[in-house]
Design a protein around this motif. Structure first.
Motif, PDB file in Angstrom:
ATOM      1  N   SER A 135       0.834  -1.202   0.000  1.00  0.00           N
ATOM      2  CA  SER A 135       0.000   0.000   0.000  1.00  0.00           C
ATOM      3  C   SER A 135       0.870   1.254   0.000  1.00  0.00           C
ATOM      4  CB  SER A 135      -0.949   0.010   1.205  1.00  0.00           C
ATOM      5  OG  SER A 135      -0.292   0.503   2.343  1.00  0.00           O
ATOM      6  N   LEU A 136       0.385   2.289  -0.651  1.00  0.00           N
ATOM      7  CA  LEU A 136       1.162   3.525  -0.759  1.00  0.00           C
ATOM      8  C   LEU A 136       1.206   4.289   0.563  1.00  0.00           C
ATOM      9  CD1 LEU A 136      -0.112   4.718  -4.251  1.00  0.00           C
ATOM     10  CD2 LEU A 136       2.050   3.582  -3.698  1.00  0.00           C
ATOM     11  N   THR A 137       0.201   4.131   1.399  1.00  0.00           N
ATOM     12  CA  THR A 137       0.161   4.887   2.650  1.00  0.00           C
ATOM     13  C   THR A 137       1.034   4.264   3.735  1.00  0.00           C
ATOM     14  OG1 THR A 137      -1.832   3.684   3.308  1.00  0.00           O
ATOM     15  CG2 THR A 137      -2.140   5.818   2.220  1.00  0.00           C
ATOM     16  N   ALA A 138       1.035   2.935   3.830  1.00  0.00           N
ATOM     17  CA  ALA A 138       1.829   2.279   4.877  1.00  0.00           C
ATOM     18  C   ALA A 138       2.360   0.941   4.383  1.00  0.00           C
ATOM     19  CB  ALA A 138       0.982   2.076   6.133  1.00  0.00           C
ATOM     20  N   PRO A 139       3.386   0.962   3.510  1.00  0.00           N
ATOM     21  CA  PRO A 139       3.932  -0.310   3.032  1.00  0.00           C
ATOM     22  C   PRO A 139       4.659  -1.062   4.156  1.00  0.00           C
ATOM     23  CG  PRO A 139       5.267   1.515   2.254  1.00  0.00           C
ATOM     24  CD  PRO A 139       4.069   2.109   2.949  1.00  0.00           C
ATOM     25  N   ILE A 140       4.592  -2.386   4.095  1.00  0.00           N
ATOM     26  CA  ILE A 140       5.257  -3.217   5.106  1.00  0.00           C
ATOM     27  C   ILE A 140       6.722  -3.398   4.707  1.00  0.00           C
ATOM     28  CG2 ILE A 140       5.336  -5.514   6.159  1.00  0.00           C
ATOM     29  CD1 ILE A 140       2.328  -5.670   5.802  1.00  0.00           C
ATOM     30  N   THR A 141       7.606  -3.026   5.623  1.00  0.00           N
ATOM     31  CA  THR A 141       9.040  -3.163   5.359  1.00  0.00           C
ATOM     32  C   THR A 141       9.489  -4.601   5.642  1.00  0.00           C
ATOM     33  OG1 THR A 141       9.698  -2.601   7.616  1.00  0.00           O
ATOM     34  CG2 THR A 141       9.434  -0.767   6.051  1.00  0.00           C
ATOM     35  N   LYS A 142      10.702  -4.890   5.260  1.00  0.00           N
ATOM     36  CA  LYS A 142      11.288  -6.207   5.504  1.00  0.00           C
ATOM     37  C   LYS A 142      11.317  -6.525   7.000  1.00  0.00           C
ATOM     38  CE  LYS A 142      15.796  -8.450   4.926  1.00  0.00           C
ATOM     39  NZ  LYS A 142      17.108  -8.306   4.272  1.00  0.00           N
ATOM     40  N   GLU A 143      11.699  -5.548   7.806  1.00  0.00           N
ATOM     41  CA  GLU A 143      11.783  -5.741   9.251  1.00  0.00           C
ATOM     42  C   GLU A 143      10.400  -5.977   9.857  1.00  0.00           C
ATOM     43  OE1 GLU A 143      13.312  -3.184   7.623  1.00  0.00           O
ATOM     44  OE2 GLU A 143      15.326  -4.077   7.699  1.00  0.00           O
ATOM     45  N   GLN A 144       9.400  -5.225   9.376  1.00  0.00           N
ATOM     46  CA  GLN A 144       8.035  -5.414   9.863  1.00  0.00           C
ATOM     47  C   GLN A 144       7.484  -6.779   9.467  1.00  0.00           C
ATOM     48  OE1 GLN A 144       6.329  -1.974   7.988  1.00  0.00           O
ATOM     49  NE2 GLN A 144       6.138  -0.855   9.932  1.00  0.00           N
ATOM     50  N   PHE A 145       7.774  -7.185   8.230  1.00  0.00           N
ATOM     51  CA  PHE A 145       7.299  -8.486   7.760  1.00  0.00           C
ATOM     52  C   PHE A 145       7.886  -9.609   8.616  1.00  0.00           C
ATOM     53  CE2 PHE A 145       7.287 -12.199   4.964  1.00  0.00           C
ATOM     54  CZ  PHE A 145       5.964 -12.192   4.540  1.00  0.00           C
ATOM     55  N   LYS A 146       9.179  -9.520   8.887  1.00  0.00           N
ATOM     56  CA  LYS A 146       9.841 -10.530   9.715  1.00  0.00           C
ATOM     57  C   LYS A 146       9.288 -10.506  11.147  1.00  0.00           C
ATOM     58  CE  LYS A 146      14.441 -12.174  10.978  1.00  0.00           C
ATOM     59  NZ  LYS A 146      15.892 -12.001  10.759  1.00  0.00           N
ATOM     60  N   ALA A 147       9.051  -9.321  11.680  1.00  0.00           N
ATOM     61  CA  ALA A 147       8.498  -9.203  13.029  1.00  0.00           C
ATOM     62  C   ALA A 147       7.085  -9.782  13.093  1.00  0.00           C
ATOM     63  CB  ALA A 147       8.497  -7.749  13.480  1.00  0.00           C
ATOM     64  N   ASN A 148       6.306  -9.588  12.035  1.00  0.00           N
ATOM     65  CA  ASN A 148       4.950 -10.145  11.989  1.00  0.00           C
ATOM     66  C   ASN A 148       4.981 -11.676  11.964  1.00  0.00           C
ATOM     67  OD1 ASN A 148       3.955  -7.547  11.939  1.00  0.00           O
ATOM     68  ND2 ASN A 148       3.488  -7.555   9.755  1.00  0.00           N
ATOM     69  N   VAL A 149       5.890 -12.252  11.172  1.00  0.00           N
ATOM     70  CA  VAL A 149       6.029 -13.712  11.134  1.00  0.00           C
ATOM     71  C   VAL A 149       6.456 -14.213  12.509  1.00  0.00           C
ATOM     72  CG1 VAL A 149       7.339 -15.638  10.160  1.00  0.00           C
ATOM     73  CG2 VAL A 149       6.493 -13.835   8.654  1.00  0.00           C
TER      74      VAL A 149
END
Length: 191
Positions: free
Chosen positions: A74-88
């Protein structure tokens, strides 16, 4: 006198044989208990590997859905690599050390060829672009999301049989089992 003597000898003989068998149960238990305890630890460790495998698969699948539907881009709040890893990691319910043992990859699938295996060189470096690529994906793109967890094996004997990764760098140890989860899909037309 001989009848009395024979009665005394018989009673003493019975007492002596009872004393001779007194420690037999403890010795037999010690002989059986050691392999039994190792077997229990092996069963427990195998159970934990399967549990982490199931948890990792569910976590990767749930987080990959955000990429598939366009929420991650999403253009407003894209998920970064660090966020994706933290979510997993958060979906794995605290089962391990995510900072050094969890690796996530988001890659566009090439039209020809296969994706490389990250640990082919014998090392895994958390956060590196080679071991944890996080590529931007577009609508209708074919994407592969992979998660790896390096599980440390501790049970003697079973560690040799179940290991599939020895860290040549030395930070993760020699007895590890790499647990992998993959989700491959075509992104929805979210534009």
């Amino acid at each position: 006198m001989s009848a009395l003597h024979s009665i005394v000898v018989k009673r003493l003989g019975k007492r002596r044989t009872k004393r001779g068998k007194r420690g037999a149960a403890a010795v037999e238990f010690a002989m059986i208990a050691t392999p039994f305890i190792f077997m229990l630890f092996g069963i427990f460790e195998t159970m934990m590997i399967f549990f982490v495998q199931t948890t990792l698969e569910a976590a990767v699948s749930e987080e990959a859905r955000k990429i598939r539907t366009g929420q991650a881009q999403s253009l407003t709040a894209p998920i970064t690599k660090e966020q994706f890893k933290a979510n997993v990691c958060a979906r794995m319910m605290g089962l391990g050390d995510c900072s050094t043992r969890l690796f996530v990859q988001v890659q566009n699938q090439p039209l020809s060829g296969t994706l490389p295996t990250p640990w082919e060189d014998g090392t895994l470096t958390p956060g590196s672009a080679d071991d944890e690529p996080y590529e931007a994906t577009a609508a209708n793109a074919i994407v592969v999301v992979r998660g790896y967890y390096v599980w440390p094996l501790i049970t003697p004997g079973i560690s040799n049989a179940m290991r599939n990764f020895s860290d040549s760098g030395g930070t993760l140890g020699n007895y590890n089992r790499i647990i992998a989860a993959t989700s491959a899909f075509r992104n929805e037309p979210f534009n």
